[in-house]
Write a protein that holds these residues in place. Structure first.
Motif, PDB file in Angstrom:
ATOM      1  N   VAL A 176      35.628  32.134  89.606  1.00  0.00           N
ATOM      2  CA  VAL A 176      37.083  32.205  89.436  1.00  0.00           C
ATOM      3  C   VAL A 176      37.482  33.355  88.522  1.00  0.00           C
ATOM      4  CG1 VAL A 176      39.135  30.997  88.587  1.00  0.00           C
ATOM      5  CG2 VAL A 176      37.368  29.732  89.830  1.00  0.00           C
ATOM      6  N   ASN A 177      36.819  33.467  87.386  1.00  0.00           N
ATOM      7  CA  ASN A 177      37.271  34.378  86.334  1.00  0.00           C
ATOM      8  C   ASN A 177      36.916  35.834  86.567  1.00  0.00           C
ATOM      9  OD1 ASN A 177      37.801  31.871  85.250  1.00  0.00           O
ATOM     10  ND2 ASN A 177      36.917  32.286  83.256  1.00  0.00           N
ATOM     11  N   LEU A 178      35.896  36.097  87.370  1.00  0.00           N
ATOM     12  CA  LEU A 178      35.451  37.484  87.522  1.00  0.00           C
ATOM     13  C   LEU A 178      35.294  37.907  88.980  1.00  0.00           C
ATOM     14  CD1 LEU A 178      34.641  40.007  85.937  1.00  0.00           C
ATOM     15  CD2 LEU A 178      32.300  39.142  85.866  1.00  0.00           C
ATOM     16  N   ARG A 179      34.549  37.133  89.742  1.00  0.00           N
ATOM     17  CA  ARG A 179      34.255  37.531  91.127  1.00  0.00           C
ATOM     18  C   ARG A 179      35.533  37.653  91.963  1.00  0.00           C
ATOM     19  NH1 ARG A 179      31.736  34.594  95.841  1.00  0.00           N
ATOM     20  NH2 ARG A 179      30.303  36.041  96.852  1.00  0.00           N
ATOM     21  N   SER A 180      36.367  36.620  91.941  1.00  0.00           N
ATOM     22  CA  SER A 180      37.591  36.663  92.735  1.00  0.00           C
ATOM     23  C   SER A 180      38.580  37.689  92.218  1.00  0.00           C
ATOM     24  CB  SER A 180      38.241  35.276  92.793  1.00  0.00           C
ATOM     25  OG  SER A 180      37.500  34.423  93.654  1.00  0.00           O
ATOM     26  N   VAL A 181      38.605  37.899  90.901  1.00  0.00           N
ATOM     27  CA  VAL A 181      39.482  38.930  90.333  1.00  0.00           C
ATOM     28  C   VAL A 181      39.139  40.292  90.917  1.00  0.00           C
ATOM     29  CG1 VAL A 181      40.025  40.209  88.229  1.00  0.00           C
ATOM     30  CG2 VAL A 181      39.987  37.710  88.188  1.00  0.00           C
ATOM     31  N   PHE A 182      37.857  40.613  90.947  1.00  0.00           N
ATOM     32  CA  PHE A 182      37.440  41.907  91.482  1.00  0.00           C
ATOM     33  C   PHE A 182      37.834  42.044  92.949  1.00  0.00           C
ATOM     34  CE2 PHE A 182      34.459  44.537  93.854  1.00  0.00           C
ATOM     35  CZ  PHE A 182      34.593  45.745  93.182  1.00  0.00           C
ATOM     36  N   PHE A 183      37.554  41.025  93.746  1.00  0.00           N
ATOM     37  CA  PHE A 183      37.782  41.159  95.181  1.00  0.00           C
ATOM     38  C   PHE A 183      39.257  41.038  95.565  1.00  0.00           C
ATOM     39  CE2 PHE A 183      33.174  40.494  95.165  1.00  0.00           C
ATOM     40  CZ  PHE A 183      32.807  41.576  95.953  1.00  0.00           C
ATOM     41  N   MET A 184      40.057  40.328  94.780  1.00  0.00           N
ATOM     42  CA  MET A 184      41.508  40.359  94.998  1.00  0.00           C
ATOM     43  C   MET A 184      42.045  41.754  94.706  1.00  0.00           C
ATOM     44  SD  MET A 184      43.299  36.817  93.692  1.00  0.00           S
ATOM     45  CE  MET A 184      44.820  37.047  94.609  1.00  0.00           C
ATOM     46  N   SER A 185      41.568  42.341  93.621  1.00  0.00           N
ATOM     47  CA  SER A 185      42.005  43.683  93.250  1.00  0.00           C
ATOM     48  C   SER A 185      41.580  44.690  94.318  1.00  0.00           C
ATOM     49  CB  SER A 185      41.410  44.074  91.890  1.00  0.00           C
ATOM     50  OG  SER A 185      41.831  43.184  90.879  1.00  0.00           O
TER      51      SER A 185
ATOM     52  N   ALA B  95      30.963  35.474  79.095  1.00  0.00           N
ATOM     53  CA  ALA B  95      30.411  36.474  80.006  1.00  0.00           C
ATOM     54  C   ALA B  95      31.468  36.983  80.978  1.00  0.00           C
ATOM     55  CB  ALA B  95      29.228  35.881  80.769  1.00  0.00           C
ATOM     56  N   SER B  96      32.279  36.070  81.508  1.00  0.00           N
ATOM     57  CA  SER B  96      33.293  36.468  82.484  1.00  0.00           C
ATOM     58  C   SER B  96      34.372  37.334  81.857  1.00  0.00           C
ATOM     59  CB  SER B  96      33.923  35.235  83.140  1.00  0.00           C
ATOM     60  OG  SER B  96      34.727  34.503  82.240  1.00  0.00           O
ATOM     61  N   LYS B  97      34.809  36.985  80.660  1.00  0.00           N
ATOM     62  CA  LYS B  97      35.886  37.744  80.030  1.00  0.00           C
ATOM     63  C   LYS B  97      35.387  39.082  79.470  1.00  0.00           C
ATOM     64  CE  LYS B  97      39.217  34.864  80.864  1.00  0.00           C
ATOM     65  NZ  LYS B  97      40.340  35.201  81.764  1.00  0.00           N
TER      66      LYS B  97
ATOM     67  N   VAL C  92      47.171  43.805  86.349  1.00  0.00           N
ATOM     68  CA  VAL C  92      47.025  43.346  84.966  1.00  0.00           C
ATOM     69  C   VAL C  92      46.040  42.187  84.965  1.00  0.00           C
ATOM     70  CG1 VAL C  92      48.180  42.402  82.936  1.00  0.00           C
ATOM     71  CG2 VAL C  92      49.400  44.022  84.421  1.00  0.00           C
ATOM     72  N   ASN C  93      44.931  42.357  84.292  1.00  0.00           N
ATOM     73  CA  ASN C  93      43.930  41.300  84.156  1.00  0.00           C
ATOM     74  C   ASN C  93      44.143  40.557  82.841  1.00  0.00           C
ATOM     75  OD1 ASN C  93      42.620  42.042  86.582  1.00  0.00           O
ATOM     76  ND2 ASN C  93      41.479  43.646  85.509  1.00  0.00           N
ATOM     77  N   ILE C  94      43.975  39.268  82.855  1.00  0.00           N
ATOM     78  CA  ILE C  94      44.105  38.488  81.630  1.00  0.00           C
ATOM     79  C   ILE C  94      42.707  38.242  81.069  1.00  0.00           C
ATOM     80  CG2 ILE C  94      44.967  36.403  80.540  1.00  0.00           C
ATOM     81  CD1 ILE C  94      47.115  38.384  81.569  1.00  0.00           C
ATOM     82  N   ALA C  95      42.414  38.971  80.015  1.00  0.00           N
ATOM     83  CA  ALA C  95      41.114  38.903  79.355  1.00  0.00           C
ATOM     84  C   ALA C  95      41.156  37.812  78.286  1.00  0.00           C
ATOM     85  CB  ALA C  95      40.758  40.265  78.776  1.00  0.00           C
ATOM     86  N   SER C  96      40.567  38.055  77.119  1.00  0.00           N
ATOM     87  CA  SER C  96      40.457  37.000  76.105  1.00  0.00           C
ATOM     88  C   SER C  96      39.985  37.610  74.792  1.00  0.00           C
ATOM     89  CB  SER C  96      39.440  35.948  76.580  1.00  0.00           C
ATOM     90  OG  SER C  96      39.070  35.054  75.557  1.00  0.00           O
ATOM     91  N   MET C  97      40.140  36.882  73.710  1.00  0.00           N
ATOM     92  CA  MET C  97      39.486  37.278  72.464  1.00  0.00           C
ATOM     93  C   MET C  97      37.976  37.362  72.672  1.00  0.00           C
ATOM     94  SD  MET C  97      41.656  37.784  69.951  1.00  0.00           S
ATOM     95  CE  MET C  97      42.463  38.723  71.263  1.00  0.00           C
ATOM     96  N   LEU C  98      37.455  36.583  73.639  1.00  0.00           N
ATOM     97  CA  LEU C  98      36.024  36.592  73.897  1.00  0.00           C
ATOM     98  C   LEU C  98      35.607  37.758  74.789  1.00  0.00           C
ATOM     99  CD1 LEU C  98      35.225  32.792  74.103  1.00  0.00           C
ATOM    100  CD2 LEU C  98      35.333  34.325  72.142  1.00  0.00           C
ATOM    101  N   SER C  99      36.549  38.650  75.070  1.00  0.00           N
ATOM    102  CA  SER C  99      36.183  39.963  75.616  1.00  0.00           C
ATOM    103  C   SER C  99      35.646  40.849  74.496  1.00  0.00           C
ATOM    104  CB  SER C  99      37.398  40.639  76.251  1.00  0.00           C
ATOM    105  OG  SER C  99      37.896  39.889  77.333  1.00  0.00           O
ATOM    106  N   PHE C 100      35.938  40.466  73.235  1.00  0.00           N
ATOM    107  CA  PHE C 100      35.519  41.221  72.056  1.00  0.00           C
ATOM    108  C   PHE C 100      34.514  40.467  71.198  1.00  0.00           C
ATOM    109  CE2 PHE C 100      40.035  42.214  72.912  1.00  0.00           C
ATOM    110  CZ  PHE C 100      39.938  43.564  73.202  1.00  0.00           C
ATOM    111  N   GLN C 101      34.577  39.131  71.256  1.00  0.00           N
ATOM    112  CA  GLN C 101      33.760  38.292  70.391  1.00  0.00           C
ATOM    113  C   GLN C 101      32.867  37.376  71.228  1.00  0.00           C
ATOM    114  OE1 GLN C 101      37.095  36.470  68.301  1.00  0.00           O
ATOM    115  NE2 GLN C 101      36.795  37.839  66.561  1.00  0.00           N
ATOM    116  N   GLY C 102      31.902  36.749  70.582  1.00  0.00           N
ATOM    117  CA  GLY C 102      30.966  35.912  71.315  1.00  0.00           C
ATOM    118  C   GLY C 102      31.437  34.499  71.559  1.00  0.00           C
ATOM    119  N   GLY C 103      32.111  33.918  70.582  1.00  0.00           N
ATOM    120  CA  GLY C 103      32.511  32.525  70.710  1.00  0.00           C
ATOM    121  C   GLY C 103      31.321  31.589  70.611  1.00  0.00           C
ATOM    122  N   ILE C 104      31.567  30.309  70.806  1.00  0.00           N
ATOM    123  CA  ILE C 104      30.504  29.305  70.812  1.00  0.00           C
ATOM    124  C   ILE C 104      30.769  28.310  71.934  1.00  0.00           C
ATOM    125  CG2 ILE C 104      29.917  29.483  68.356  1.00  0.00           C
ATOM    126  CD1 ILE C 104      31.639  26.972  67.898  1.00  0.00           C
ATOM    127  N   ARG C 105      29.704  27.845  72.574  1.00  0.00           N
ATOM    128  CA  ARG C 105      29.733  26.768  73.559  1.00  0.00           C
ATOM    129  C   ARG C 105      30.517  27.115  74.831  1.00  0.00           C
ATOM    130  NH1 ARG C 105      31.231  21.915  73.103  1.00  0.00           N
ATOM    131  NH2 ARG C 105      29.264  20.981  73.765  1.00  0.00           N
TER     132      ARG C 105
END
Length: 254
Positions: A116-125, A161-163, A142-155
């Motif tokens: 959902v978060n990456l594969r379909s975004v690419f192919f829709m685009s 990975a997708s963001k 316009v893609n909606i990324a995340s703070m976890l595009s910059f940071q690792g996060g937990i759990r």
């Protein structure tokens, strides 16, 4: 609506995925206020969003589709272009999240999120770009990324990975398509009131820790993301390509 100048979207067709609630709903409403015709795409009921837009005199069309299937996602773009007319903007907002310690993370939870978060975004685009190039038009993604595009996060291994991948794909598509009439940029929301953050907001300790780090001192609201999305969809951002813009109440600055 006509008085917005280069920040307006009057008469433009804008596809917003995951427009049923939260950030997607906020973006859809902001696009409508700027004069855009919103086509909401997703697998959940979007009647609440439709009602909000109708109340303000806007135009909203709902299209149900499972964006976990990349082929379906591509077909959605073809269907909208054929039945509604040329698409001027695409906001890839739909996303899901799975939570578990990395050592316990399942293959299913990895694949579901990445699909959902990456594969379909690419192919829709990609599907949109093919139409735009074939007709010599221009467009905004316009893609909606995340703070976890910059940071690792937990759990949230697959979400991170997708963001992170989404930020990279944003740059790659900008490099390939900027000279061909398509602007590709992203917004990285901070901690926004939405379904994806409900678990964090319900955890008193996590909620207090998050608020303590946000210089603005509050959780973001969907409109805080919607209005920047309008900017990236409008002609005001014509010289912006490959940017991932944090809209985070100052989270990354601290």
């Amino acid at each position: 609506m006509n008085g917005l100048g280069s920040f307006g979207l009057h008469g433009k067709n804008v596809v917003v995925t995951g427009a049923n609630t939260g950030i997607g709903q906020g973006i859809a409403c902001s696009v409508s206020r700027a004069g855009g015709n919103v086509i909401g795409v997703g697998r959940s009921d979007m009647s609440e969003t439709a009602g909000l837009i109708a109340t303000e005199g806007g135009r909203f069309t709902e299209l149900r589709a499972d964006l976990g299937d990349a082929k379906t996602a591509m077909e959605v773009i073809d269907k909208i272009w054929r039945e509604t007319g040329p698409i001027n903007g695409l906001v890839n907002n739909a996303g899901i999240i799975r939570r578990a310690d990395a050592v316990d993370f399942t293959l299913e939870d990895w694949d579901d999120v990445m699909d959902v978060n990456l594969r379909s975004v690419f192919f829709m685009s990609q599907a949109l770009a093919k139409h735009i190039f074939a007709e010599g038009r221009s467009g905004k993604i316009v893609n909606i990324a995340s703070m976890l595009s910059f940071q690792g996060g937990i759990r949230v291994a697959s979400y991170t990975a997708s963001k992170s991948g989404l930020a990279g794909i944003t740059r790659l598509l900008a490099c390939e398509w900027a000279a061909r009439g398509i602007n590709v940029n992203a917004i990285a929301p901070g901690y926004i009131v939405s379904n994806n953050t409900e678990a964090l907001r319900s955890d008193q300790a996590r909620n207090e820790a998050i608020l303590a780090r946000i210089p603005a001192g509050r959780w973001g609201e969907p409109r805080d993301i919607g209005d920047p999305a309008v900017f990236l969809l409008s002609s005001a951002s014509d010289y912006m390509h490959g940017a991932t813009i944090p809209v985070d109440g100052g989270w990354l600055a601290r």
